[in-house]
Design an enzyme around this catalytic site. Sequence first.
Site, PDB file in Angstrom:
ATOM      1  N   CYS A 176       1.014  -1.177   0.095  1.00 11.02           N
ATOM      2  CA  CYS A 176       0.098  -0.089   0.036  1.00 11.02           C
ATOM      3  C   CYS A 176       0.959   1.228   0.019  1.00 11.02           C
ATOM      4  O   CYS A 176       2.204   1.100  -0.270  1.00 11.02           O
ATOM      5  CB  CYS A 176      -1.103  -0.065   1.165  1.00 11.02           C
ATOM      6  N   ASN A 211       2.751   1.528   4.293  1.00 14.21           N
ATOM      7  CA  ASN A 211       2.750   0.097   4.875  1.00 14.21           C
ATOM      8  C   ASN A 211       2.504   0.423   6.493  1.00 14.21           C
ATOM      9  O   ASN A 211       3.245  -0.407   7.143  1.00 14.21           O
ATOM     10  CB  ASN A 211       4.388  -0.311   4.594  1.00 14.21           C
TER      11      ASN A 211
END
Length: 182
Positions: A20, A23
């Site tokens: 993502c 993180n």
Amino acid sequence: MASIPSTETATKPFSVLFVCLGNICRSPAAEAVFREIVMRRGLESKFKIDSAGTIDYHEGNQADPRMRAASKRRGVEITSISRPIRPSDFLDFDLILAMDKQNRDDILEAFNRWRLKETLPSDAHKKVRLMCSFCKKHDETEVPDPYYGGPQGFEKVLDLLEDACESLLDNILNENSLILDP
């Protein structure tokens, strides 16, 4: 749906990296949910599971406390420490799962930057997939970032990840029969 890459040998664990932005919310939750599902099925020795972010702003930090708390209420412990994605991830992981389309674009942009300098295989970008492409019960195409929202956002993320991770594991096992060999 494109097929999942297979591991080269029966002894090499199948490796999955969840990514993502920072993180600290979605990808560490995905890592923990997937790890829990793999453990429940007794397959922990057959998998390497990790998470990373497309930025290094939170490097070295634990996951967001709200994400950890929401996950813990579901019996899933998030223990990962934030790190940015790195060139070696394209060599070390069989599958790289982006939480949203912007994450996927950032991963692919990084791959293209690193490809020539790091002599990465030109087809390594094929390992990158969207997490929600594995959802069976939800229609969302992206896992939304809950960082600036309320508690319901963290619950929604976990709902999506539980759905996608169950299906992800089933897909990996269906396409990699060697994983289940003793």
